[in-house]
Design an enzyme around this catalytic site. Structure first.
Site, PDB file in Angstrom:
ATOM      1  CE1 TYR A   1      -3.307  -2.701   0.002  1.00 11.28           C
ATOM      2  CE2 TYR A   1      -3.938  -2.085   2.223  1.00 11.28           C
ATOM      3  CZ  TYR A   1      -4.130  -2.861   1.102  1.00 11.28           C
ATOM      4  OH  TYR A   1      -5.154  -3.778   1.079  1.00 11.28           O
TER       5      TYR A   1
ATOM      6  CB  SER B   1     -14.547  -3.891  -2.275  1.00 10.41           C
ATOM      7  OG  SER B   1     -15.123  -2.970  -3.184  1.00 10.41           O
ATOM      8  N   PRO B   2     -16.734  -3.422   0.739  1.00 12.38           N
ATOM      9  CG  PRO B   2     -17.013  -2.398   2.811  1.00 12.38           C
ATOM     10  CD  PRO B   2     -15.950  -2.878   1.868  1.00 12.38           C
TER      11      PRO B   2
ATOM     12  N   GLY C   1     -16.690  -0.614  -4.509  1.00  8.07           N
ATOM     13  CA  GLY C   1     -16.103   0.520  -5.194  1.00  8.07           C
ATOM     14  C   GLY C   1     -16.998   1.744  -5.259  1.00  8.07           C
ATOM     15  N   GLY C   2     -17.929   1.868  -4.314  1.00  9.77           N
ATOM     16  CA  GLY C   2     -18.849   3.004  -4.279  1.00  9.77           C
ATOM     17  C   GLY C   2     -20.188   2.731  -4.912  1.00  9.77           C
ATOM     18  CG  LEU C   3     -22.563  -0.450  -7.959  1.00 10.28           C
ATOM     19  CD1 LEU C   3     -22.516   0.411  -9.216  1.00 10.28           C
ATOM     20  CD2 LEU C   3     -22.454  -1.936  -8.349  1.00 10.28           C
TER      21      LEU C   3
ATOM     22  N   GLY D   1     -23.021   2.885  -2.437  1.00  9.40           N
ATOM     23  CA  GLY D   1     -23.000   4.028  -1.540  1.00  9.40           C
ATOM     24  C   GLY D   1     -23.908   5.165  -1.952  1.00  9.40           C
ATOM     25  N   GLY D   2     -24.940   4.875  -2.759  1.00 11.43           N
ATOM     26  CA  GLY D   2     -25.857   5.926  -3.199  1.00 11.43           C
ATOM     27  C   GLY D   2     -25.338   6.698  -4.395  1.00 11.43           C
TER      28      GLY D   2
END
Length: 329
Positions: free
Chosen positions: A53, A215-216, A219-221, A223-224
């Site tokens: 990282y 990735s819960p 990738g933002g999909l 998250g609204g």
């Protein structure tokens, strides 16, 4: 904060895991330290990182940021369950050299020493294999791990991105050596990506591994993202942008957001809360870039999803079903 045992171990960890992949590339050191302090103040004691990282020419930078946080003292290291990973190449571009990646005994030994130095600590609580190594037998891997455990440099071993059969191979080999074996599996798992339910999670449960979904929010999909786009907020990018280009996926996500809007719920918090209801899950990894994102993630711990909402989520994002029935009779 709510705690649970990590798999079959006696180790107690928080039900949210603080992911640090953004520390360095997207979040500067002072902000990263503030997030770490806020997480610890909230009782979140499980911190996950990896030696690569920081990425590119800055590999190792994230571990360094965590290390300077530990160096501030105040019980930071003592209160933290620290997990890092080994597998990816640590070579700089144009300076590649053999044996600086994968899971050979040589690379494991060198990688542990380098991580300990960057992290300003004398031991790693959970040392995770970031990927399977098709070239190195598990006998060699466990021999290296056994030495490190005896030296007190690591306490437990975990896996990441392992298929179910490799979890079985790893732990059967460890059992023959009289070792504990893997105690956790970190896998891609969320409402939109449920293939882990077929083999990986059942294998983890059978062998007593705690499941740590990465990735819960996919990738933002989850998250609204559609609502944010419509209101002029942050647009979808990366995995979520690629997924939304598919009309059927976009319709799924729209149905998801509509369902939660009907119940007055925040999509990102629901995605985390749903994972906390899943069998075998220790806790999802949250990777906040800001303090506000951490606060939102912490609210998911108190969210109780109704049977109506859970049924609606299953209807929108049906799982693959159990193995082998999902692909056989």
């Amino acid at each position: 904060m709510k705690y649970t045992q990590l798999g079959r171990t006696g180790l107690k960890v928080s039900r949210l895991v603080l992911g640090t992949m953004n520390f360095g590339p997207q979040t500067d050191e002072p902000t990263s330290h503030g997030i770490l302090d806020s997480a610890l103040d909230a009782g979140l004691n499980f911190v996950d990182t990896a030696n690569v990282y920081g990425w590119g020419e800055n590999k190792g930078r994230t571990e360094e940021i965590i290390g300077t946080w530990f160096a501030q003292g105040g019980g930071r290291r003592e209160k933290t369950v620290l997990a890092t990973k080994v597998y990816g190449s640590m070579s700089r571009e144009g300076d590649t050299w053999p044996n600086e990646d994968r899971l050979s005994a040589l690379n494991i030994r060198r990688a542990v020493e380098a991580s300990l130095k960057r992290l300003h600590t004398d031991h790693i609580d959970i040392y995770q294999f970031h990927h399977i190594d098709r070239r190195t037998p598990f006998e060699e891997i466990w021999q290296a791990v056994d030495v490190l455990i005896q030296q007190g440099k690591i306490l437990y071993a975990g896996s990441s991105n392992f298929p179910g059969y490799k979890i079985a191979q790893a732990n059967e080999t460890a059992a023959r050596r009289g070792m504990v074996g893997l105690v956790s599996e970190q896998c891609l798992y969320n409402l939109a990506e449920r293939r882990a339910e077929m083999e990986v999670i059942p294998a983890a449960q059978d062998y007593g591994l705690g499941v740590i979904p990465w990735s819960p929010l996919h990738g933002g999909l989850l998250g609204g993202v559609i609502k944010k786009e419509a209101s002029g907020g942050r647009s979808a990018s990366g995995r979520s942008a690629d997924a939304l280009a598919n009309s059927s996926v976009r319709a799924q996500v729209q149905a998801y957001e509509d369902l939660l809007d009907k119940h007055g719920l925040e999509p990102g918090e629901v995605a985390l809360a749903w994972l906390l209801t899943r069998p075998g899950v220790t806790g999802p990894i949250v990777g906040p870039r800001t303090a506000e994102q951490l606060e939102s993630a912490l609210r998911a711990l108190e969210l109780e999803l109704s049977e109506e909402v859970l049924a609606g989520l299953d209807e929108i994002f049906p799982g693959p079903g159990p193995s082998p029935e999902a692909f056989a009779w």
